[in-house]
Design a protein around this motif. Sequence first.
Motif, PDB file in Angstrom:
ATOM      1  N   VAL A 199       5.895  33.951 -51.799  1.00 17.92           N
ATOM      2  CA  VAL A 199       7.356  33.980 -51.713  1.00 17.92           C
ATOM      3  C   VAL A 199       7.949  32.899 -52.603  1.00 17.92           C
ATOM      4  O   VAL A 199       8.961  33.105 -53.280  1.00 17.92           O
ATOM      5  CB  VAL A 199       7.830  33.796 -50.257  1.00 17.92           C
ATOM      6  N   HIS A 200       7.306  31.759 -52.629  1.00 18.18           N
ATOM      7  CA  HIS A 200       7.757  30.619 -53.436  1.00 18.18           C
ATOM      8  C   HIS A 200       7.733  30.945 -54.930  1.00 18.18           C
ATOM      9  O   HIS A 200       8.478  30.363 -55.720  1.00 18.18           O
ATOM     10  CB  HIS A 200       6.874  29.410 -53.143  1.00 18.18           C
ATOM     11  N   HIS A 201       6.880  31.877 -55.322  1.00 19.64           N
ATOM     12  CA  HIS A 201       6.752  32.245 -56.737  1.00 19.64           C
ATOM     13  C   HIS A 201       7.619  33.452 -57.106  1.00 19.64           C
ATOM     14  O   HIS A 201       7.510  33.944 -58.238  1.00 19.64           O
ATOM     15  CB  HIS A 201       5.285  32.520 -57.082  1.00 19.64           C
ATOM     16  N   HIS A 202       8.454  33.915 -56.180  1.00 16.53           N
ATOM     17  CA  HIS A 202       9.394  34.984 -56.519  1.00 16.53           C
ATOM     18  C   HIS A 202      10.380  34.454 -57.554  1.00 16.53           C
ATOM     19  O   HIS A 202      10.778  33.291 -57.513  1.00 16.53           O
ATOM     20  CB  HIS A 202      10.131  35.454 -55.262  1.00 16.53           C
ATOM     21  N   TYR A 203      10.840  35.316 -58.449  1.00 12.44           N
ATOM     22  CA  TYR A 203      11.505  34.862 -59.670  1.00 12.44           C
ATOM     23  C   TYR A 203      12.960  34.444 -59.515  1.00 12.44           C
ATOM     24  O   TYR A 203      13.554  33.947 -60.482  1.00 12.44           O
ATOM     25  CB  TYR A 203      11.397  35.950 -60.750  1.00 12.44           C
ATOM     26  N   VAL A 204      13.559  34.624 -58.353  1.00 16.05           N
ATOM     27  CA  VAL A 204      14.955  34.224 -58.164  1.00 16.05           C
ATOM     28  C   VAL A 204      15.124  33.390 -56.894  1.00 16.05           C
ATOM     29  O   VAL A 204      14.306  33.436 -55.978  1.00 16.05           O
ATOM     30  CB  VAL A 204      15.917  35.443 -58.072  1.00 16.05           C
ATOM     31  N   LEU A 205      16.227  32.630 -56.891  1.00 18.28           N
ATOM     32  CA  LEU A 205      16.627  31.899 -55.689  1.00 18.28           C
ATOM     33  C   LEU A 205      17.144  32.888 -54.647  1.00 18.28           C
ATOM     34  O   LEU A 205      17.563  33.983 -55.007  1.00 18.28           O
ATOM     35  CB  LEU A 205      17.726  30.899 -56.044  1.00 18.28           C
ATOM     36  N   PRO A 206      17.125  32.538 -53.376  1.00 18.46           N
ATOM     37  CA  PRO A 206      16.701  31.246 -52.811  1.00 18.46           C
ATOM     38  C   PRO A 206      15.199  31.133 -52.570  1.00 18.46           C
ATOM     39  O   PRO A 206      14.735  30.103 -52.107  1.00 18.46           O
ATOM     40  CB  PRO A 206      17.466  31.207 -51.483  1.00 18.46           C
ATOM     41  N   TYR A 207      14.466  32.204 -52.866  1.00 22.92           N
ATOM     42  CA  TYR A 207      13.047  32.216 -52.527  1.00 22.92           C
ATOM     43  C   TYR A 207      12.244  31.177 -53.303  1.00 22.92           C
ATOM     44  O   TYR A 207      11.299  30.587 -52.770  1.00 22.92           O
ATOM     45  CB  TYR A 207      12.475  33.619 -52.758  1.00 22.92           C
ATOM     46  N   THR A 208      12.629  30.939 -54.572  1.00 23.79           N
ATOM     47  CA  THR A 208      11.929  29.928 -55.366  1.00 23.79           C
ATOM     48  C   THR A 208      12.011  28.557 -54.704  1.00 23.79           C
ATOM     49  O   THR A 208      11.070  27.758 -54.809  1.00 23.79           O
ATOM     50  CB  THR A 208      12.531  29.851 -56.781  1.00 23.79           C
ATOM     51  N   ASP A 209      13.112  28.287 -54.040  1.00 24.70           N
ATOM     52  CA  ASP A 209      13.308  27.002 -53.362  1.00 24.70           C
ATOM     53  C   ASP A 209      12.956  27.106 -51.884  1.00 24.70           C
ATOM     54  O   ASP A 209      13.762  26.787 -51.005  1.00 24.70           O
ATOM     55  CB  ASP A 209      14.757  26.524 -53.532  1.00 24.70           C
ATOM     56  N   SER A 210      11.767  27.568 -51.611  1.00 21.10           N
ATOM     57  CA  SER A 210      11.303  27.681 -50.226  1.00 21.10           C
ATOM     58  C   SER A 210       9.783  27.539 -50.203  1.00 21.10           C
ATOM     59  O   SER A 210       9.128  27.557 -51.246  1.00 21.10           O
ATOM     60  CB  SER A 210      11.714  29.037 -49.629  1.00 21.10           C
TER      61      SER A 210
END
Length: 290
Positions: free
Chosen positions: A207-218
């Motif tokens: 999930v952290h490597h998903h390409y858009v926020l907010p997932y990148t910041d988790s």
Amino acid sequence: MEQLITYFESIPAVHRSLILVGGITFFWILEGIVPLFNGAYNKWKHSIPNFFFTLTTIIVNFPLAFFLLKTSDWTVANDFGIINWLPEMPLWAYVFLGVALLDFIGAYLAHLVEHRVKPLWMVHLVHHTDHNVDTTTANRHHPLESLIRYMFTLVGVFIVGAPIGIIMLYQSLSVVLSQFNHANIKLPKSVDKAISWVLISPDMHKVHHHYVLPYTDSNYGNIFSWWDRLFGTYMHLDREKITYGVDTFPDEVANGKIGPLLKYPFVGYRKPTTDGSNLADVVNEQPLVK
């Protein structure tokens, strides 16, 4: 437990190398048996920059290990640090608390700061621009990030007061768990979810490597998952919906070359988006570095 700590107090360099290489080899094979994504990418070609940055990480950390040792020795000799100030406890609890606190400061906190401070994000960007995350991605860190992570670990050793045996155990666990949660493997969802209540599981970290926020910041954790849950940085996204990379740095060709990746900390900052709506515009622009 005493024998385990005694072993890690003087773990030979060859054994540490075997942990690193053995972990990558094991998860590489497992990726071929139960892959999460059956991508058409060439694994060997993809691994070249990742192995390069693994080597630079080793080169950066090897001479600096001296300061970890000296700091650890000082804290033990002077009875300094959190675990030395607490009441006497069983050895297993002492070790567990030491590893957990080093994981918080040296991994979770360092990772969180890298995402919140723009110049540090540009350094950390090298790790996130992998479009085919697998076990080799675990050590895909710019040399500057290796230095940043080292500084957080050094501060952690000082604050925690960890002896060298706990430090070596923590670093060994960190390497293997990072290889595990980056690995392109598909565990049963129920198993992955159960693991994620204690450790960072593959689905949780992807999930952290998903390409858009907010997932990148988790999901910043590396070993233990409770730091994200405790500090409100945990997020869930179905693994089928995950797309790797960074929306504002979408050039997959440049992101697979060592030269451009080394330059990323020094190019202009681009604010990530929350929905990828500007992705088409970014794709049509010239690559940032050549």
